[in-house]
Design a protein around this motif. Sequence first.
Motif, PDB file in Angstrom:
ATOM      1  N   GLY A  94       0.790  -1.219   0.000  1.00 45.83           N
ATOM      2  CA  GLY A  94       0.000   0.000   0.000  1.00 45.83           C
ATOM      3  C   GLY A  94       0.823   1.271   0.000  1.00 45.83           C
ATOM      4  N   ALA A  95       2.133   1.127   0.048  1.00 47.86           N
ATOM      5  CA  ALA A  95       2.998   2.308   0.054  1.00 47.86           C
ATOM      6  C   ALA A  95       3.083   2.885  -1.356  1.00 47.86           C
ATOM      7  N   GLY A  96       2.670   4.134  -1.498  1.00 49.78           N
ATOM      8  CA  GLY A  96       2.761   4.800  -2.796  1.00 49.78           C
ATOM      9  C   GLY A  96       3.949   5.721  -2.908  1.00 49.78           C
ATOM     10  N   ALA A  97       4.584   6.012  -1.777  1.00 50.81           N
ATOM     11  CA  ALA A  97       5.729   6.918  -1.769  1.00 50.81           C
ATOM     12  C   ALA A  97       6.527   6.722  -0.489  1.00 50.81           C
ATOM     13  N   ILE A  98       7.799   7.124  -0.533  1.00 50.35           N
ATOM     14  CA  ILE A  98       8.690   7.002   0.619  1.00 50.35           C
ATOM     15  C   ILE A  98       9.535   8.264   0.732  1.00 50.35           C
ATOM     16  N   VAL A  99       9.690   8.729   1.966  1.00 53.02           N
ATOM     17  CA  VAL A  99      10.515   9.898   2.271  1.00 53.02           C
ATOM     18  C   VAL A  99      11.622   9.461   3.221  1.00 53.02           C
ATOM     19  N   HIS A 100      12.856   9.738   2.833  1.00 55.18           N
ATOM     20  CA  HIS A 100      14.001   9.489   3.719  1.00 55.18           C
ATOM     21  C   HIS A 100      14.727  10.811   3.929  1.00 55.18           C
ATOM     22  N   LEU A 101      14.838  11.231   5.185  1.00 56.22           N
ATOM     23  CA  LEU A 101      15.480  12.498   5.517  1.00 56.22           C
ATOM     24  C   LEU A 101      16.574  12.292   6.557  1.00 56.22           C
ATOM     25  N   HIS A 102      17.444  13.313   6.666  1.00 57.32           N
ATOM     26  CA  HIS A 102      18.401  13.387   7.757  1.00 57.32           C
ATOM     27  C   HIS A 102      17.992  14.553   8.652  1.00 57.32           C
ATOM     28  N   SER A 103      16.691  14.724   8.841  1.00 60.19           N
ATOM     29  CA  SER A 103      16.146  15.853   9.591  1.00 60.19           C
ATOM     30  C   SER A 103      16.735  15.894  11.008  1.00 60.19           C
ATOM     31  N   THR A 104      17.059  17.094  11.466  1.00 60.70           N
ATOM     32  CA  THR A 104      17.910  17.289  12.640  1.00 60.70           C
ATOM     33  C   THR A 104      17.429  16.572  13.891  1.00 60.70           C
ATOM     34  N   HIS A 105      16.192  16.776  14.288  1.00 63.49           N
ATOM     35  CA  HIS A 105      15.736  16.228  15.559  1.00 63.49           C
ATOM     36  C   HIS A 105      15.544  14.708  15.508  1.00 63.49           C
ATOM     37  N   SER A 106      15.031  14.217  14.387  1.00 63.08           N
ATOM     38  CA  SER A 106      14.897  12.763  14.231  1.00 63.08           C
ATOM     39  C   SER A 106      16.269  12.102  14.212  1.00 63.08           C
ATOM     40  N   ALA A 107      17.221  12.705  13.507  1.00 62.89           N
ATOM     41  CA  ALA A 107      18.582  12.161  13.470  1.00 62.89           C
ATOM     42  C   ALA A 107      19.217  12.208  14.853  1.00 62.89           C
ATOM     43  N   ALA A 108      18.932  13.293  15.605  1.00 65.81           N
ATOM     44  CA  ALA A 108      19.475  13.398  16.968  1.00 65.81           C
ATOM     45  C   ALA A 108      18.961  12.261  17.842  1.00 65.81           C
ATOM     46  N   VAL A 109      17.664  11.971  17.759  1.00 69.15           N
ATOM     47  CA  VAL A 109      17.103  10.861  18.538  1.00 69.15           C
ATOM     48  C   VAL A 109      17.776   9.544  18.136  1.00 69.15           C
ATOM     49  N   SER A 110      18.054   9.388  16.850  1.00 70.99           N
ATOM     50  CA  SER A 110      18.646   8.139  16.363  1.00 70.99           C
ATOM     51  C   SER A 110      20.050   7.892  16.909  1.00 70.99           C
ATOM     52  N   CYS A 111      20.669   8.924  17.488  1.00 64.73           N
ATOM     53  CA  CYS A 111      22.016   8.806  18.053  1.00 64.73           C
ATOM     54  C   CYS A 111      22.009   8.569  19.560  1.00 64.73           C
ATOM     55  N   MET A 112      20.834   8.585  20.183  1.00 64.72           N
ATOM     56  CA  MET A 112      20.748   8.496  21.644  1.00 64.72           C
ATOM     57  C   MET A 112      20.933   7.069  22.147  1.00 64.72           C
ATOM     58  N   CYS A 113      21.520   6.967  23.335  1.00 59.69           N
ATOM     59  CA  CYS A 113      21.611   5.680  24.029  1.00 59.69           C
ATOM     60  C   CYS A 113      20.309   5.421  24.789  1.00 59.69           C
ATOM     61  N   GLY A 114      20.040   4.156  25.059  1.00 62.92           N
ATOM     62  CA  GLY A 114      18.937   3.800  25.932  1.00 62.92           C
ATOM     63  C   GLY A 114      17.568   3.825  25.299  1.00 62.92           C
ATOM     64  N   LEU A 115      17.486   3.907  23.981  1.00 68.12           N
ATOM     65  CA  LEU A 115      16.181   3.907  23.323  1.00 68.12           C
ATOM     66  C   LEU A 115      15.567   2.509  23.364  1.00 68.12           C
TER      67      LEU A 115
END
Length: 220
Positions: A94-115
């Motif tokens: 059902g996916a008609g499109a995909i967005v991949h970003l290096h958006s600042t806050h999402s990328a910052a969360v992706s670097c955190m420990c303990g997630l």
Amino acid sequence: MSTAIHTKPEEARQREQIVEFGRSLFERGLTAGSSGNLSVRLDNGWLLTPTNASLGRLDPARLSKLDWDGRLIGGEAPSKEAFLHRAMYQQRSGAGAIVHLHSTHSAAVSCMCGLNHADCIPPLTPYFVMKIGRLPLVPYHRPGDPALAGAIGTLARKHSAVLLANHGPVVSGSTLEAAVYAAEELEETAKLFLLLRDVPTRPLDAQQIDELKSAFGLDI
């Protein structure tokens, strides 16, 4: 070198949408330099932003067009992360499109420990639940590592969006507009998550999430 191709009206419209949304994301600081990529499913393949292309300066005629084996049909050479998009499309019909970003806050969360790797941003707002649902963290892989396709594919069976560790989000939607809006909601929720790190918070509970699922027909 680009390859000239003739496009149907619907494909031409999708190309223009990619350019429009790419420019909007770039101008609002949700992507920088040549980072990030957008793709759209077609009836005879899919469109993807080219390698080393700024989302703020896309040319609809130069977008990469690929078949479902990943072969280039026309346009410029595709992003090296083409396999990432293809892996998600293969698992989400059902996916008609995909967005991949290096958006600042999402990328910052992706670097955190303990997630919580199964659900790395809590359900702070109903809008996050409605547009993203549960957000799993994909373990770190170097950019362009083909093994990332398998990691994403496994999670994409149950999730419309994933967060790549030390990298950024990959978000699918029924249309490009829906995928962009979901990626924007993810970025805003990541911002809230970071702002509230040292503050006691009250995420939505299971009953509230179930109510959203029932009211809006969510499959999350």
